[in-house]
Scaffold this motif. Structure first.
Motif, short mmCIF file in Angstrom:
data_model
loop_
_atom_site.label_atom_id
_atom_site.label_comp_id
_atom_site.label_asym_id
_atom_site.label_seq_id
_atom_site.Cartn_x
_atom_site.Cartn_y
_atom_site.Cartn_z
N SER A 193 0.83 -1.21 0.00
CA SER A 193 0.00 0.00 0.00
C SER A 193 0.86 1.26 0.00
O SER A 193 0.56 2.23 -0.69
CB SER A 193 -0.93 0.02 1.22
OG SER A 193 -1.86 -1.04 1.14
N TYR A 194 1.96 1.23 0.76
CA TYR A 194 2.86 2.38 0.77
C TYR A 194 3.48 2.58 -0.60
O TYR A 194 3.53 3.70 -1.13
CB TYR A 194 3.96 2.20 1.83
CG TYR A 194 4.89 3.39 1.89
CD1 TYR A 194 4.51 4.56 2.55
CD2 TYR A 194 6.13 3.35 1.26
CE1 TYR A 194 5.35 5.66 2.57
CE2 TYR A 194 6.98 4.45 1.28
CZ TYR A 194 6.59 5.59 1.94
OH TYR A 194 7.41 6.69 1.96
N ASP A 244 -3.70 4.80 10.24
CA ASP A 244 -5.14 4.73 10.49
C ASP A 244 -5.71 3.38 10.04
O ASP A 244 -6.49 2.76 10.75
CB ASP A 244 -5.87 5.85 9.76
CG ASP A 244 -5.65 7.21 10.39
OD1 ASP A 244 -5.21 7.27 11.56
OD2 ASP A 244 -5.91 8.22 9.70
N GLN A 245 -5.30 2.94 8.87
CA GLN A 245 -5.81 1.69 8.31
C GLN A 245 -5.49 0.49 9.20
O GLN A 245 -6.33 -0.39 9.42
CB GLN A 245 -5.25 1.47 6.91
CG GLN A 245 -5.70 0.18 6.25
CD GLN A 245 -5.07 -0.02 4.87
OE1 GLN A 245 -4.56 0.92 4.26
NE2 GLN A 245 -5.10 -1.25 4.40
N ASN A 247 -3.86 20.77 4.46
CA ASN A 247 -4.87 19.74 4.15
C ASN A 247 -5.09 19.63 2.65
O ASN A 247 -5.20 18.54 2.11
CB ASN A 247 -6.19 20.05 4.85
CG ASN A 247 -6.14 19.78 6.33
OD1 ASN A 247 -5.31 19.00 6.81
ND2 ASN A 247 -7.01 20.43 7.07
N ARG A 269 1.99 6.09 13.47
CA ARG A 269 2.70 6.37 12.21
C ARG A 269 4.17 6.05 12.34
O ARG A 269 4.81 5.63 11.39
CB ARG A 269 2.47 7.79 11.75
CG ARG A 269 3.33 8.76 12.46
CD ARG A 269 3.82 9.93 11.72
NE ARG A 269 4.41 10.76 12.74
CZ ARG A 269 5.67 10.68 13.12
NH1 ARG A 269 6.49 9.85 12.53
NH2 ARG A 269 6.13 11.42 14.08
N ASN A 315 -1.99 17.95 1.24
CA ASN A 315 -1.63 16.69 1.90
C ASN A 315 -0.26 16.74 2.58
O ASN A 315 0.54 15.80 2.49
CB ASN A 315 -1.71 15.52 0.92
CG ASN A 315 -1.81 14.19 1.64
OD1 ASN A 315 -2.34 14.12 2.75
ND2 ASN A 315 -1.32 13.14 1.03
N TYR A 365 0.57 8.13 7.36
CA TYR A 365 -0.57 8.51 8.19
C TYR A 365 -1.81 7.69 7.82
O TYR A 365 -2.53 7.22 8.69
CB TYR A 365 -0.86 10.01 8.05
CG TYR A 365 0.24 10.87 8.61
CD1 TYR A 365 0.29 11.19 9.96
CD2 TYR A 365 1.26 11.35 7.78
CE1 TYR A 365 1.31 11.97 10.48
CE2 TYR A 365 2.28 12.14 8.29
CZ TYR A 365 2.30 12.45 9.64
OH TYR A 365 3.31 13.22 10.16
N GLN A 366 -2.04 7.52 6.53
CA GLN A 366 -3.17 6.71 6.07
C GLN A 366 -3.00 5.25 6.53
O GLN A 366 -3.96 4.62 6.98
CB GLN A 366 -3.30 6.77 4.56
CG GLN A 366 -3.73 8.13 4.04
CD GLN A 366 -3.55 8.28 2.53
OE1 GLN A 366 -2.69 7.63 1.91
NE2 GLN A 366 -4.35 9.14 1.92
N LEU A 367 -1.78 4.74 6.41
CA LEU A 367 -1.53 3.36 6.81
C LEU A 367 -1.66 3.18 8.31
O LEU A 367 -2.17 2.15 8.78
CB LEU A 367 -0.16 2.91 6.32
CG LEU A 367 -0.03 2.82 4.79
CD1 LEU A 367 1.41 2.63 4.38
CD2 LEU A 367 -0.92 1.71 4.24
N SER A 373 0.01 5.17 -0.68
CA SER A 373 -0.58 5.53 0.61
C SER A 373 0.47 6.21 1.47
O SER A 373 1.66 5.88 1.40
CB SER A 373 -1.10 4.29 1.35
OG SER A 373 -2.18 3.72 0.66
N THR A 374 0.03 7.14 2.31
CA THR A 374 0.95 7.82 3.21
C THR A 374 1.09 7.01 4.50
O THR A 374 0.26 6.15 4.81
CB THR A 374 0.46 9.23 3.57
OG1 THR A 374 -0.74 9.11 4.36
CG2 THR A 374 0.19 10.06 2.33
#
Length: 150
Positions: A51-52, A63-64, A111, A69, A114, A59-61, A56-57
């Motif tokens: 995913s990275y 959360d996922q 924001n 982080r 990103n 931060y997103q990972l 994906s960032t």
């Protein structure tokens, strides 16, 4: 004084409804001693890496996968995954400068692009953009110096 305790998890107001206080929930189930650490299994780790690499960032990972982080970064480093540089291109900095001068906040620009507000602020300062104070007024030399010394 209006509250009577019947047990540690329930409060009864003298003239009102009963309030139940829930104990804090654990982020991950399992042993709670300080030596236990949540670990992703091999399949999750490979999914995180893929995913990275797909964009994906961290931060997103985080959360996922419901992890910090810093843990995501550590996993990527441990598996020798090249890290992407988070930042702004010259064109993005030009856009950020324009948006800031139109009254957008650093957070809103961050924001939108990103990145963090701190990243936007640092790039704008490199371009000699005068920062506004919290009321939207241009900062004076003394207020800018005071803000940077904190």
């Amino acid at each position: 004084m209006g509250l009577t305790w019947h047990n540690p998890n329930t409060q009864v107001l003298a003239e009102g409804p009963e309030l139940t206080i829930q104990p804090p929930t654990l982020r991950h189930s399992g042993p709670t001693d300080s030596t236990h650490r949540f670990r992703l299994d091999d399949a999750q780790t490979q999914q995180l890496i893929a995913s990275y690499q797909a964009g994906s960032t961290v931060y997103q990972l985080a959360d996922q996968f419901d992890i910090e982080r810093r843990t995501v970064s550590a996993i990527l480093h441990r598996h020798e995954v090249p890290m992407r540089r988070r930042g702004l291109t010259d064109n993005q900095i030009d856009d950020a400068k324009r948006l800031y001068q139109q009254g957008w906040s650093l957070a809103r620009i961050g924001n939108h692009m990103n990145v963090t507000a701190d990243t936007v602020r640092a790039r704008l300062l490199e371009r000699d953009v005068i920062m506004r104070d919290t009321q939207g007024r241009p900062r004076t030399e003394t207020s800018t110096a005071a803000g940077e010394s904190r």
